[in-house]
Design a protein around this motif. Structure first.
Motif, short mmCIF file in Angstrom:
data_model
loop_
_atom_site.label_atom_id
_atom_site.label_comp_id
_atom_site.label_asym_id
_atom_site.label_seq_id
_atom_site.Cartn_x
_atom_site.Cartn_y
_atom_site.Cartn_z
N GLN A 74 0.84 -1.20 0.00
CA GLN A 74 0.00 0.00 0.00
C GLN A 74 0.87 1.25 0.00
N LYS A 96 0.47 -1.39 12.60
CA LYS A 96 -0.83 -2.05 12.59
C LYS A 96 -1.83 -1.23 11.79
N ALA A 97 -2.93 -1.86 11.43
CA ALA A 97 -3.98 -1.14 10.70
C ALA A 97 -4.52 -0.01 11.57
N ALA A 195 -2.21 4.12 8.71
CA ALA A 195 -2.01 2.90 7.90
C ALA A 195 -3.35 2.23 7.65
N LYS A 196 -3.60 1.84 6.42
CA LYS A 196 -4.85 1.15 6.08
C LYS A 196 -4.78 -0.33 6.43
N ALA A 197 -3.57 -0.89 6.48
CA ALA A 197 -3.40 -2.30 6.81
C ALA A 197 -2.05 -2.48 7.49
N ALA A 198 -1.90 -3.61 8.17
CA ALA A 198 -0.65 -3.90 8.87
C ALA A 198 0.46 -4.21 7.86
N ASN A 223 3.16 -5.85 3.24
CA ASN A 223 2.76 -6.97 4.08
C ASN A 223 3.59 -8.18 3.68
#
Length: 376
Positions: A74, A96-97, A195-198, A223
């Motif tokens: 991302q 983290k997300a 952050a949108k995702a971890a 990721n």
């Protein structure tokens, strides 16, 4: 007298020409064989190895590059134009997300909040006007047209309010904060990028105090839990690529790391290789994107051909050869390279179990072969 002389000359010519015509193809067939005595082999340091059929059924070995699986990367970009106020993470940090990454100061954020306040106020007024018009219409005081006009105005104000809320949501404000601003709460001066995702932070491309434009890249998050492989397969295997899809892939030297073949590229690269894509299904934590590993691909008929040392194969033009020991010396035998991994090659050609091939001082043998008039 002349007739007898002509017959004699023709006879002598036939005796000379026909043996030459017979010898010509024989010479061509023997052109790749050249004599090398035992003493010469010892002097040159030539060593040989006996050919044995391989019983390995795990597949051919090929080079592969570890890559991120699709959708596992991302880009955090600037939601609005502004100035970087504070970096909250550094490269190689695990996040983290929803975790804050950095803060931006943006004059545009104040304008968006002011617009939301204005349209929210207009929407409240238009809703009250609509209720009043409906009441008057029900009492028969005003015509229905007035109600319809009030409904249109209220709908337009509600749409503008939703648009203003969406703009602030894209800027990074949560729903609770947006409702507070709409009701006249405090105006935000900074944007928090989250952050949108971890994943793992990489490629931080901005510094505090730097001015950025909307949609500029700020940093990248990867990721690493889902990885893939890009395996380089010689184009000679093209006919067998259809048998590989779904086959298990083994990463050599990494215990417990396994993958699954997914698809093959439709194009052949300049190096005459095809790219086989695979997904890592087990042991991804042992790999890192960008590293090169050796993998085994179980093609149909994986045991075909011969496993020979890398240094035993020589090139002449666009062809490959190995030198097979004979009673008189060696013969240059053409082979097709099926795979190459580390210090071994798998080749296919007119070879037999028990034959001996040269594995050392092969360059000296090639010079002797070319001096004899080997293939060009």
């Amino acid at each position: 007298m002349l007739y007898r002389y002509s017959r004699l000359a023709l006879g002598r010519l036939a005796v000379f020409v026909f043996p030459c015509l017979i010898a010509a193809p024989l010479a061509a067939l023997a052109a790749d064989e050249f004599p090398v005595s035992a003493a010469q082999m010892q002097s040159l340091g030539v060593q040989v190895q006996r050919l044995e059929k391989s019983g390995d059924s795990s597949g051919q070995a090929y080079s592969a590059r570890v890559v991120l699986a699709p959708g596992q990367e991302q880009i955090a970009s600037a939601p609005l134009a502004g100035v970087v106020d504070q970096l909250l993470v550094a490269e190689n940090d695990a996040v983290k997300a929803g975790q804050p990454l950095m803060r931006l100061i943006s004059p545009e954020l104040g304008e968006l909040q002011l617009k939301l306040m204005e349209v929210n106020s207009s929407s409240r007024l238009s809703q009250k006007a609509l209720q009043r018009e409906r009441q008057l219409f029900s009492e028969g005081i005003i015509p229905e047209r007035r109600v319809q006009e009030a409904e249109a105005t209220a709908a337009q104000d509600a749409a503008r309010k939703r648009q203003a809320e969406a703009a602030l949501r894209l800027a990074g404000l949560d729903s609770g904060r947006i409702r507070s601003i709409a009701e006249g709460g405090n105006v935000e001066s900074t944007i928090t990028v989250r952050a949108k995702a971890a994943g793992l932070v990489g490629d931080v491309s901005v510094k505090p105090g730097q001015r950025v434009q909307q949609a500029d890249m700020l940093l990248r998050i990867s990721n690493l839990s889902k990885l893939g492989l890009e395996i380089q397969i010689p184009s000679a295997r093209n006919a067998q690529m259809a048998t590989v899809k779904g086959a298990p892939i083994t990463v050599m030297g990494r215990t417990g790391v396994q993958g699954e073949a997914l698809s093959v590229s439709p194009m052949v690269s300049d190096n005459q290789v095809l790219t086989l894509k695979a997904a890592i299904t087990k042991g991804a934590e042992q790999l890192r994107p960008g590293e090169v590993v050796q993998v085994q691909v179980p093609f149909a008929g994986a045991n075909e051909g011969w496993s020979v040392p890398l240094q035993s194969v020589v090139r002449q033009g666009d062809k490959a050869y190995v030198f097979v020991r004979t009673d008189k010396g060696f013969v240059a035998t053409p082979v097709t390279v099926l795979a190459s991994a580390r210090q071994t090659m798998r080749v296919r050609g007119g070879l037999q179990v028990g034959q001996e091939i040269a594995t050392a001082s092969v360059i000296a043998l090639k010079a002797a072969w070319q001096g004899k008039g080997g293939s060009n």
